[in-house]
Motif scaffolding. Structure first.
Motif, short mmCIF file in Angstrom:
data_model
loop_
_atom_site.label_atom_id
_atom_site.label_comp_id
_atom_site.label_asym_id
_atom_site.label_seq_id
_atom_site.Cartn_x
_atom_site.Cartn_y
_atom_site.Cartn_z
N LEU A 1 -3.30 -7.23 16.82
CA LEU A 1 -2.14 -7.21 15.95
C LEU A 1 -2.30 -6.13 14.90
O LEU A 1 -3.40 -5.88 14.43
CB LEU A 1 -1.96 -8.58 15.27
N PRO A 2 -1.21 -5.47 14.51
CA PRO A 2 -1.32 -4.42 13.49
C PRO A 2 -1.67 -5.03 12.15
O PRO A 2 -1.35 -6.17 11.86
CB PRO A 2 0.08 -3.79 13.48
N SER A 3 -2.33 -4.22 11.31
CA SER A 3 -2.68 -4.70 9.97
C SER A 3 -1.41 -4.80 9.13
O SER A 3 -0.39 -4.21 9.45
CB SER A 3 -3.68 -3.76 9.31
N ALA A 4 -1.50 -5.53 8.03
CA ALA A 4 -0.35 -5.73 7.17
C ALA A 4 0.06 -4.43 6.49
O ALA A 4 1.22 -4.23 6.19
CB ALA A 4 -0.66 -6.80 6.13
N ILE A 5 -0.90 -3.53 6.25
CA ILE A 5 -0.60 -2.26 5.59
C ILE A 5 -0.67 -1.16 6.64
O ILE A 5 -1.73 -0.90 7.19
CB ILE A 5 -1.61 -1.99 4.46
N PRO A 6 0.44 -0.50 6.92
CA PRO A 6 0.40 0.55 7.92
C PRO A 6 -0.46 1.72 7.43
O PRO A 6 -0.37 2.12 6.28
CB PRO A 6 1.86 0.97 8.08
N SER A 7 -1.30 2.23 8.30
CA SER A 7 -2.17 3.33 7.92
C SER A 7 -1.83 4.60 8.69
O SER A 7 -2.67 5.46 8.89
CB SER A 7 -3.63 2.94 8.14
N ASP A 8 -0.57 4.72 9.15
CA ASP A 8 -0.15 5.89 9.90
C ASP A 8 -0.33 7.16 9.07
O ASP A 8 -0.90 8.12 9.52
CB ASP A 8 1.30 5.77 10.33
N ASN A 9 0.18 7.15 7.87
CA ASN A 9 0.09 8.30 6.98
C ASN A 9 -0.30 7.87 5.57
O ASN A 9 0.52 7.88 4.66
CB ASN A 9 1.42 9.05 6.92
N PRO A 10 -1.56 7.48 5.37
CA PRO A 10 -1.93 7.10 4.02
C PRO A 10 -1.86 8.34 3.12
O PRO A 10 -2.13 9.46 3.57
CB PRO A 10 -3.37 6.60 4.16
N MET B 1 -1.57 14.40 -2.78
CA MET B 1 -0.27 13.73 -2.93
C MET B 1 -0.33 12.70 -4.05
O MET B 1 0.62 12.57 -4.83
CB MET B 1 0.12 13.05 -1.62
N ILE B 2 -1.42 11.96 -4.11
CA ILE B 2 -1.57 10.95 -5.16
C ILE B 2 -1.54 11.60 -6.53
O ILE B 2 -0.81 11.16 -7.43
CB ILE B 2 -2.86 10.13 -4.96
N SER B 3 -2.31 12.68 -6.72
CA SER B 3 -2.33 13.38 -8.01
C SER B 3 -0.94 13.86 -8.39
O SER B 3 -0.51 13.70 -9.54
CB SER B 3 -3.30 14.56 -7.97
N ALA B 4 -0.23 14.46 -7.43
CA ALA B 4 1.11 14.98 -7.71
C ALA B 4 2.06 13.85 -8.11
O ALA B 4 2.87 14.01 -9.03
CB ALA B 4 1.64 15.72 -6.48
N GLN B 5 1.97 12.71 -7.45
CA GLN B 5 2.84 11.59 -7.77
C GLN B 5 2.51 10.99 -9.14
O GLN B 5 3.40 10.60 -9.89
CB GLN B 5 2.76 10.53 -6.68
N VAL B 6 1.22 10.92 -9.47
CA VAL B 6 0.84 10.41 -10.79
C VAL B 6 1.34 11.37 -11.87
O VAL B 6 1.91 10.94 -12.88
CB VAL B 6 -0.70 10.21 -10.89
N ARG C 1 -1.62 3.47 -11.83
CA ARG C 1 -1.88 2.36 -10.90
C ARG C 1 -0.67 2.03 -10.03
O ARG C 1 -0.81 1.44 -8.97
CB ARG C 1 -2.30 1.11 -11.66
N GLN C 2 0.52 2.41 -10.48
CA GLN C 2 1.75 2.11 -9.74
C GLN C 2 1.95 3.01 -8.52
O GLN C 2 2.79 2.72 -7.67
CB GLN C 2 2.96 2.24 -10.67
N VAL C 3 1.18 4.08 -8.42
CA VAL C 3 1.35 5.04 -7.33
C VAL C 3 0.66 4.53 -6.07
O VAL C 3 -0.49 4.06 -6.12
CB VAL C 3 0.81 6.43 -7.73
N SER C 4 1.34 4.62 -4.97
CA SER C 4 0.80 4.17 -3.68
C SER C 4 -0.46 4.96 -3.33
O SER C 4 -0.49 6.19 -3.45
CB SER C 4 1.86 4.37 -2.60
N GLY C 5 -1.49 4.26 -2.90
CA GLY C 5 -2.73 4.89 -2.49
C GLY C 5 -3.79 4.91 -3.56
O GLY C 5 -4.95 5.23 -3.29
N VAL C 6 -3.43 4.58 -4.81
CA VAL C 6 -4.41 4.56 -5.90
C VAL C 6 -5.27 3.31 -5.76
O VAL C 6 -4.76 2.20 -5.72
CB VAL C 6 -3.72 4.59 -7.28
N LYS C 7 -6.57 3.52 -5.66
CA LYS C 7 -7.51 2.41 -5.53
C LYS C 7 -8.11 2.04 -6.88
O LYS C 7 -8.42 0.88 -7.13
CB LYS C 7 -8.62 2.78 -4.56
N ARG C 8 -8.27 3.03 -7.74
CA ARG C 8 -8.92 2.82 -9.03
C ARG C 8 -8.46 3.90 -9.99
O ARG C 8 -8.17 5.02 -9.57
CB ARG C 8 -10.44 2.90 -8.83
#
Length: 106
Positions: free
Chosen positions: A23-32, A37-42, A86-93
């Protein structure tokens, strides 16, 4: 071959367990999101914030850990910057290395 109810139950649990592996995981990991991208979004989130002037904060990301560097005027601004990151997708810490420089003589 005669199946008892225990054998049937064991077979059912085994097949359910094997099926669950596919079964697929709950969080799709096709394009994490990648670190750039995270820095630009923050950065965009900080610049767009209407409550505080957070546009001068430097943002870097490594393996999903966002580091905030620079200075702000108040502790509330420091906390707000971390909250927005923390609100940006992909931020772990979030590593908040912001200095508070709110005094007149600092």
């Amino acid at each position: 071959m005669r199946l008892t109810h225990w054998s049937l139950l064991s077979l059912l649990l085994l097949s359910a367990g094997v099926a669950g592996c596919f079964l697929p995981s709950a969080i799709p990991s096709d394009n994490p999101p990648n670190d750039g991208m995270i820095s630009a979004q923050v950065e965009a989130k900080l610049k767009a914030d209407r409550l505080d002037d957070l546009s001068g904060i430097l943002v870097s990301t490594e393996a999903g850990t966002v580091t905030l560097v620079g200075s702000v005027q108040t502790p509330d601004q420091k906390a707000r910057a971390a909250e927005l990151a923390r609100q940006v997708s992909g931020v772990k810490r979030v590593k908040n290395d912001l200095d508070i420089r709110g005094g007149l003589f600092e």
